[in-house]
Design a protein around this motif. Structure first.
Motif, PDB file in Angstrom:
ATOM      1  N   PHE A   1      64.434 -41.137 -23.267  1.00  0.00           N
ATOM      2  CA  PHE A   1      63.573 -40.103 -23.835  1.00  0.00           C
ATOM      3  C   PHE A   1      62.354 -40.808 -24.193  1.00  0.00           C
ATOM      4  CE2 PHE A   1      61.587 -38.147 -27.729  1.00  0.00           C
ATOM      5  CZ  PHE A   1      60.982 -37.322 -27.076  1.00  0.00           C
TER       6      PHE A   1
ATOM      7  N   CYS B   1      67.161 -38.783 -32.512  1.00  0.00           N
ATOM      8  CA  CYS B   1      67.366 -38.685 -31.186  1.00  0.00           C
ATOM      9  C   CYS B   1      68.497 -39.748 -30.872  1.00  0.00           C
ATOM     10  CB  CYS B   1      66.092 -39.478 -30.298  1.00  0.00           C
ATOM     11  SG  CYS B   1      64.790 -38.359 -30.239  1.00  0.00           S
TER      12      CYS B   1
ATOM     13  N   LEU C   1      69.847 -40.304 -27.288  1.00  0.00           N
ATOM     14  CA  LEU C   1      68.710 -40.524 -26.582  1.00  0.00           C
ATOM     15  C   LEU C   1      67.724 -41.667 -26.979  1.00  0.00           C
ATOM     16  CD1 LEU C   1      67.428 -36.926 -26.247  1.00  0.00           C
ATOM     17  CD2 LEU C   1      68.558 -38.406 -24.523  1.00  0.00           C
TER      18      LEU C   1
ATOM     19  N   HIS D   1      71.819 -36.953 -29.851  1.00  0.00           N
ATOM     20  CA  HIS D   1      71.661 -36.697 -28.474  1.00  0.00           C
ATOM     21  C   HIS D   1      72.011 -38.119 -27.554  1.00  0.00           C
ATOM     22  CE1 HIS D   1      70.461 -32.565 -29.261  1.00  0.00           C
ATOM     23  NE2 HIS D   1      69.178 -33.029 -29.775  1.00  0.00           N
TER      24      HIS D   1
ATOM     25  N   PHE E   1      64.429 -43.082 -28.086  1.00  0.00           N
ATOM     26  CA  PHE E   1      62.931 -42.427 -28.411  1.00  0.00           C
ATOM     27  C   PHE E   1      62.105 -43.740 -28.355  1.00  0.00           C
ATOM     28  CE2 PHE E   1      59.829 -41.956 -31.564  1.00  0.00           C
ATOM     29  CZ  PHE E   1      59.154 -40.894 -31.366  1.00  0.00           C
TER      30      PHE E   1
ATOM     31  N   VAL F   1      62.853 -31.597 -28.375  1.00  0.00           N
ATOM     32  CA  VAL F   1      64.030 -32.452 -27.970  1.00  0.00           C
ATOM     33  C   VAL F   1      65.414 -31.725 -27.750  1.00  0.00           C
ATOM     34  CG1 VAL F   1      65.273 -34.180 -28.678  1.00  0.00           C
ATOM     35  CG2 VAL F   1      63.032 -34.695 -28.737  1.00  0.00           C
ATOM     36  N   ASP F   2      65.520 -31.045 -28.793  1.00  0.00           N
ATOM     37  CA  ASP F   2      66.697 -30.179 -28.751  1.00  0.00           C
ATOM     38  C   ASP F   2      66.676 -29.022 -27.802  1.00  0.00           C
ATOM     39  OD1 ASP F   2      67.584 -31.225 -31.054  1.00  0.00           O
ATOM     40  OD2 ASP F   2      66.805 -29.569 -32.388  1.00  0.00           O
TER      41      ASP F   2
ATOM     42  N   VAL G   1      61.256 -32.502 -32.587  1.00  0.00           N
ATOM     43  CA  VAL G   1      62.806 -32.238 -32.732  1.00  0.00           C
ATOM     44  C   VAL G   1      62.971 -30.919 -31.924  1.00  0.00           C
ATOM     45  CG1 VAL G   1      64.687 -31.493 -34.239  1.00  0.00           C
ATOM     46  CG2 VAL G   1      63.343 -33.582 -34.931  1.00  0.00           C
TER      47      VAL G   1
END
Length: 363
Positions: free
Chosen positions: A4, A33, A39, A37, A41, A308-309, A305
């Protein structure tokens, strides 16, 4: 781990905001992140600087455009955040010019009695390119000490010569382009290319030319009231100043971008405006503007956020996302089944036990 990458563009007049994000917001986003998730960042801020070689080869703008493309290609969620104030920013001369276009500019300028020797000196035609293109030569190919850090005095002299030369070529290009536009030989976009800042070029590629800004782009606009023009050194950090006065041309170009084209393109939910006061000698300061900064970083965090969500919900509902989720669930179950304590697995304990049996090899 999925990637991400979020790219943000900040003008030099946003140092206070950048520093606050770095200290108080990015670590939280990185944790969120990763923990929520899985991810990675990443922040890519072009105003952290580029290598001297990129400046020498006039590749700064191209590197910025390439980074935008990378982030758009790699990011699952937000990939471009712009923060515009009252400074239009740096307006470089083009690195590449169609040779036919450059010849039109030369002819137009010469017809007005202008000396085009600088253009002939610094731009060389590449006849192998299709169509033929004239390329701005590396600075150090003409000003040998431009990158000579071993002799600072000579380097400073050549750097001063270059910036003076660039301003002269900048004026030639703009004068010629405006004249050709007025006579109908250039369209508006071709003419504007010689007036455009890096800021605008990035916003065009990062937002204005993007189909889905709702899921990928955010914009912040900040106005400062009562900037003290008596203190030009400070004011020039927040405004475009030329010849010790406000650059009206740059102000108009910025207003068109910031107040018209950008709001027309991006969703209102993805655009946030702030108005702050100029206070004291510094103008903006973390202490005097703490309330504004707190609101800014809170809003910034929540919106990143949210995007991203949203991206992850879409990813999880896809066929590929469901497969990845199932694999991760199996890995998680396996990990739990073999874990005895935080430091040893069953296998590690068995190996340790066998080492203690009679006849086993000593450690």
């Amino acid at each position: 781990m999925q990637r991400f990458k979020r790219r943000k563009y900040f003008n030099p007049d946003t140092t206070m905001e950048r520093n606050t994000l770095m200290a108080q917001c990015y670590p939280k986003l990185k944790d969120y992140c990763r923990e929520k998730h899985g991810l990675e960042f990443q922040v890519v801020d072009m105003r952290w600087g580029v290598r001297d070689e990129a400046t020498d080869d006039h590749m700064t703008t191209e590197l910025c455009m390439r980074e935008i493309e990378n982030c758009q290609r790699l990011s699952m969620g937000p990939n471009f955040v712009v923060f515009l104030g009252q400074k239009y920013g740096y307006r470089p001369i083009p690195t590449y010019v169609l040779s036919s276009e450059l010849e039109m500019l030369r002819t137009e300028l010469e017809s007005q009695g202008m000396d085009v020797g600088l253009l002939d000196k610094w731009y060389k035609k590449d006849s192998n390119a299709v169509p033929p293109t004239s390329i701005l030569q590396p600075i150090s190919s003409i000003l040998k000490n431009f990158n000579n850090k071993r002799i600072p005095k000579l380097q400073q002299e050549d750097q001063a010569i270059w910036w003076d030369t660039m301003v002269k070529m900048q004026k030639l290009f703009r004068k010629g382009a405006q004249s050709l536009y007025n006579s109908g030989k250039f369209d508006k976009d071709t003419m504007h290319n010689y007036f455009m800042s890096v800021t605008e070029r990035e916003v065009i590629n990062g937002i204005l030319n993007v189909k889905n800004t709702k899921n990928h782009c955010l914009a912040y606009i900040r106005y400062i009231n009562n900037i003290n023009l008596q203190n030009l050194r400070k004011a020039s950090l927040f405004l475009d100043i030329v010849n010790r006065s406000l650059d009206n041309e740059a102000s108009k170009l910025l207003a068109n971008l910031r107040d018209e084209r950008l709001p027309d393109k991006i969703e209102t939910t993805n655009l946030q405006r702030y108005t702050v006061e100029w206070i004291g000698r510094e103008g903006l300061d973390p202490e005097t503007h703490s309330e504004y900064l707190q609101h800014f970083i809170t809003h910034f965090y929540r919106n990143i956020v949210k995007l991203v969500d949203r991206a992850m919900r879409k990813e999880d509902s896809s066929a590929q996302g469901q497969i990845i989720t199932e694999i991760l669930q199996h890995l998680h179950a396996c990990n739990n089944s073999v874990r005895v304590n935080p430091t040893k697995t069953i296998i590690e304990q068995k190996l340790s036990y066998s080492d203690e049996l009679p006849g086993s090899n000593p450690k």
